[in-house]
Design an enzyme around this catalytic site. Structure first.
Site, mmCIF file in Angstrom:
data_model
loop_
_atom_site.group_PDB
_atom_site.id
_atom_site.type_symbol
_atom_site.label_atom_id
_atom_site.label_comp_id
_atom_site.label_asym_id
_atom_site.label_seq_id
_atom_site.Cartn_x
_atom_site.Cartn_y
_atom_site.Cartn_z
ATOM 1 C CG HIS A 71 7.816 9.184 1.053
ATOM 2 N ND1 HIS A 71 8.953 9.476 0.336
ATOM 3 C CD2 HIS A 71 7.430 7.945 0.641
ATOM 4 C CE1 HIS A 71 9.235 8.476 -0.473
ATOM 5 N NE2 HIS A 71 8.325 7.537 -0.321
ATOM 6 C CG ASP A 183 9.426 5.856 -4.363
ATOM 7 O OD1 ASP A 183 8.740 6.200 -3.373
ATOM 8 O OD2 ASP A 183 10.301 4.974 -4.305
ATOM 9 C CD GLU A 217 9.269 5.468 2.259
ATOM 10 O OE1 GLU A 217 8.818 4.305 2.258
ATOM 11 O OE2 GLU A 217 10.105 5.846 1.404
ATOM 12 C CD GLU A 218 12.585 6.366 -1.036
ATOM 13 O OE1 GLU A 218 13.017 5.211 -0.829
ATOM 14 O OE2 GLU A 218 11.686 6.613 -1.854
ATOM 15 C CG ASP A 240 5.223 4.988 -0.864
ATOM 16 O OD1 ASP A 240 5.709 5.321 -1.971
ATOM 17 O OD2 ASP A 240 5.914 4.904 0.167
ATOM 18 C CG HIS A 327 14.302 3.340 -5.716
ATOM 19 N ND1 HIS A 327 14.942 2.943 -4.558
ATOM 20 C CD2 HIS A 327 13.138 3.907 -5.301
ATOM 21 C CE1 HIS A 327 14.195 3.241 -3.508
ATOM 22 N NE2 HIS A 327 13.088 3.833 -3.945
#
Length: 362
Positions: A71, A183, A217-218, A240, A327
């Site tokens: 993603h 990510d 996606e998030e 991922d 994150h």
């Protein structure tokens, strides 16, 4: 296939450029354009959809369709409220971490261009006689150097502007890639590398391969939900990131064990089709690719779930890249893990047969 062909200088240069470009959820298009330009020599055509998911296709006429997917989006913030004194309060766009925000620099994206700002935080001297407060949504705010709301608005900043961190890619101790947004733009990078290897090694596939870079996606796997209805794949291999659980303050009893440098992580979960997962494991063992295992309870929390439960059920599996400090602006992965995820997807794609159902009942 040697390692040099997986991560050559051209590949690393693209990875750096791709990661440094901002691609917040809902605003992924500029990053997608970079990705498509890089992928163009290795595919036959592209598919894009209304919200920005991009797909490079090899053998678009084939009836049997295999997806390999990452993603494209990164977490970010939205401008939510501007005070009369010119300070900006925010809300999340994805799983942005309020605890790392204090004292960070930010880029506010406006029609006039980037506006620089900082998440301010009161000095330690002013806090010493009070009960210590942690950063939270109600007390973090952005200062763009203005004294009034009108000044802020003249810069082009308004409610709804998206905010990202400017932190850029670097390599730590020769083999650790560090950046915000690993990510999961590293996923889009890895599936693109698979297409590159197929082309460079002259491999002909008996099915259509859909190299997919999904958006949104998030905030709930939304891009994958949309594109799987468009492609209608028979098989999906998703990549991922997953947590390296060897760093401090992570409980391995509840989070399992995974470590950067120890190889790709193959998942066990209801959404993971068992026979497809075993193909991945057999491939890893045959090709001597190191790998780790992960168990999920009800769902993987990745685009695997969106593909698996679409179109009456799609045989899906998940290969994860172990990552530290998810994150944050210093997400970290191991170069060898990146190489081995690419290799595992590449070798697994070559093992899939045209028309494979992966049925439990054949």
């Amino acid at each position: 296939m040697n390692k040099e062909s997986i991560l050559d200088k051209e590949s690393i240069d693209f990875l750096k450029k791709y990661l440094n470009n901002a691609s917040p959820t809902g605003y992924e298009s500029e990053g997608q354009k970079l990705w498509m330009e890089y992928l163009k020599p290795y595919v036959d055509e592209f598919i894009t959809d209304t919200y920005g998911t991009a797909v490079g296709v090899i053998n678009p006429e084939a009836e049997f369709k295999v997806v390999i997917e990452g993603h494209a989006d990164e977490i970010s913030w939205y401008v939510n409220y501007i005070t009369d004194d010119g300070l900006i309060y925010v809300i999340r766009n994805g799983g942005s971490d309020h605890q790392i925000a204090a004292s960070k620099r930010v880029n506010i994206h406006t029609k006039k261009g980037i506006v620089k700002g900082v998440f301010g935080w009161p000095a330690i001297h002013t806090r010493k006689n009070e009960k210590e407060q942690s950063p939270k949504l109600s007390n973090i705010c952005i200062d763009v150097g203005c004294n009034t709301k009108e000044e802020v608005e003249k810069l082009g900043v308004h409610v709804g502007c998206v905010i990202t961190y400017p932190d850029e890619f670097f390599i730590l101790n020769e083999n650790k890639f560090v950046c915000r947004a690993l990510d999961n733009r590293i996923g889009g990078f890895m599936v693109a590398q698979v297409a590159k290897l197929l082309k460079e090694n002259g491999k002909e596939l008996p099915f259509g391969l859909y190299i997919t870079n999904s958006v949104q996606e998030e905030i709930g796997l939304r891009g994958a939900e949309m594109i799987t209805q468009r492609i209608k794949p028979n098989v999906a291999i998703v990549t991922d990131v997953t947590h390296d659980t060897t760093t401090p303050m992570i409980d391995q009893k509840s989070n399992g064990l995974a470590k950067i440098g120890d190889g790709p992580v193959i998942s066990y979960a209801p959404a993971v089709q068992n026979n497809l997962r075993e193909l991945l494991i057999d491939t890893a063992e045959e090709k001597e690719i190191p790998f780790q295992r992960n168990a999920s309870s009800r769902f993987t929390g990745t685009d695997t779930d969106a593909f698996a439960y679409s179109n009456g059920g799609v045989a899906s599996a998940l290969i994860s890249l172990p990552l530290r400090y998810m994150h944050t602006t210093v997400e970290m992965v191991h170069k060898e893990d990146v190489e081995n995820v690419i290799k595992l997807i590449y070798e697994s794609v070559l093992k899939i047969k045209n028309g494979d159902t992966f049925s439990y009942f054949d």
